[in-house]
Design a protein around this motif. Structure first.
Motif, PDB file in Angstrom:
ATOM      1  N   UNK A 173      -4.622 -12.356   1.859  1.00  0.00           N
ATOM      2  CA  UNK A 173      -5.132 -13.632   2.360  1.00  0.00           C
ATOM      3  C   UNK A 173      -5.355 -14.620   1.216  1.00  0.00           C
ATOM      4  N   UNK A 174      -5.902 -14.151   0.115  1.00  0.00           N
ATOM      5  CA  UNK A 174      -6.140 -15.043  -1.032  1.00  0.00           C
ATOM      6  C   UNK A 174      -4.842 -15.551  -1.623  1.00  0.00           C
ATOM      7  N   UNK A 175      -3.829 -14.712  -1.643  1.00  0.00           N
ATOM      8  CA  UNK A 175      -2.557 -15.096  -2.258  1.00  0.00           C
ATOM      9  C   UNK A 175      -1.710 -15.990  -1.367  1.00  0.00           C
ATOM     10  N   UNK A 176      -1.936 -15.964  -0.058  1.00  0.00           N
ATOM     11  CA  UNK A 176      -1.098 -16.744   0.850  1.00  0.00           C
ATOM     12  C   UNK A 176      -1.751 -18.045   1.301  1.00  0.00           C
ATOM     13  N   UNK A 177      -3.026 -18.225   1.031  1.00  0.00           N
ATOM     14  CA  UNK A 177      -3.702 -19.465   1.419  1.00  0.00           C
ATOM     15  C   UNK A 177      -3.403 -20.553   0.408  1.00  0.00           C
ATOM     16  N   UNK A 178      -3.032 -21.744   0.860  1.00  0.00           N
ATOM     17  CA  UNK A 178      -2.762 -22.855  -0.064  1.00  0.00           C
ATOM     18  C   UNK A 178      -4.015 -23.202  -0.867  1.00  0.00           C
ATOM     19  N   UNK A 228      -8.515  -2.667   3.416  1.00  0.00           N
ATOM     20  CA  UNK A 228      -9.381  -3.842   3.405  1.00  0.00           C
ATOM     21  C   UNK A 228      -9.131  -4.683   2.159  1.00  0.00           C
ATOM     22  N   UNK A 229      -9.051  -4.029   1.013  1.00  0.00           N
ATOM     23  CA  UNK A 229      -8.787  -4.737  -0.236  1.00  0.00           C
ATOM     24  C   UNK A 229      -7.423  -5.427  -0.185  1.00  0.00           C
ATOM     25  N   UNK A 230      -6.401  -4.720   0.301  1.00  0.00           N
ATOM     26  CA  UNK A 230      -5.058  -5.287   0.380  1.00  0.00           C
ATOM     27  C   UNK A 230      -5.028  -6.504   1.305  1.00  0.00           C
ATOM     28  N   UNK A 231      -5.730  -6.427   2.422  1.00  0.00           N
ATOM     29  CA  UNK A 231      -5.760  -7.547   3.359  1.00  0.00           C
ATOM     30  C   UNK A 231      -6.435  -8.765   2.738  1.00  0.00           C
ATOM     31  N   UNK A 232      -7.550  -8.547   2.045  1.00  0.00           N
ATOM     32  CA  UNK A 232      -8.246  -9.657   1.398  1.00  0.00           C
ATOM     33  C   UNK A 232      -7.397 -10.266   0.286  1.00  0.00           C
ATOM     34  N   UNK A 286       0.876  -1.176   0.000  1.00  0.00           N
ATOM     35  CA  UNK A 286       0.000   0.000   0.000  1.00  0.00           C
ATOM     36  C   UNK A 286       0.909   1.220   0.000  1.00  0.00           C
ATOM     37  N   UNK A 287       0.633   2.140  -0.937  1.00  0.00           N
ATOM     38  CA  UNK A 287       1.430   3.351  -1.044  1.00  0.00           C
ATOM     39  C   UNK A 287       0.512   4.568  -1.007  1.00  0.00           C
ATOM     40  N   UNK A 297      -9.624   6.249  -3.008  1.00  0.00           N
ATOM     41  CA  UNK A 297      -9.702   7.551  -2.346  1.00  0.00           C
ATOM     42  C   UNK A 297      -9.709   7.373  -0.834  1.00  0.00           C
ATOM     43  N   UNK A 298     -10.201   6.239  -0.374  1.00  0.00           N
ATOM     44  CA  UNK A 298     -10.394   5.977   1.045  1.00  0.00           C
ATOM     45  C   UNK A 298      -9.337   4.997   1.564  1.00  0.00           C
ATOM     46  N   UNK A 299      -8.636   5.373   2.617  1.00  0.00           N
ATOM     47  CA  UNK A 299      -7.583   4.522   3.168  1.00  0.00           C
ATOM     48  C   UNK A 299      -8.132   3.181   3.670  1.00  0.00           C
ATOM     49  N   UNK A 300      -9.264   3.196   4.345  1.00  0.00           N
ATOM     50  CA  UNK A 300      -9.831   1.960   4.878  1.00  0.00           C
ATOM     51  C   UNK A 300     -10.191   0.992   3.755  1.00  0.00           C
ATOM     52  N   UNK A 301     -10.739   1.500   2.678  1.00  0.00           N
ATOM     53  CA  UNK A 301     -11.075   0.640   1.537  1.00  0.00           C
ATOM     54  C   UNK A 301      -9.809   0.012   0.953  1.00  0.00           C
TER      55      UNK A 301
END
Length: 52
Positions: A43-48, A36-40, A6-7, A29-33
């Motif tokens: 998670x998708x990329x690190x789950x086997x 949230x997107x980065x976290x999801x 995130x930058x 535009x929104x930091x929380x959005x």
């Protein structure tokens, strides 16, 4: 595997949050959005058994 980052960027005097993975980027535009997107995405990329 590419890293999810995130930058904070500034365009025309506006603060925007950019989620990057490799060369691809999505801007929010929104930091929380963005966070949230980065976290999801992370998670998708690190789950086997999910995205390569």
């Amino acid at each position: 595997m590419a890293e999810v980052r995130i930058e904070l960027i500034e365009r025309q005097g506006r603060r925007l949050w950019q989620v990057r993975i490799g060369r691809r980027a999505l801007t929010f535009h929104d930091e929380l959005a963005a966070r949230t997107f980065a976290a999801q995405l992370h998670m998708r990329l690190t789950r086997p058994g999910h995205l390569p």
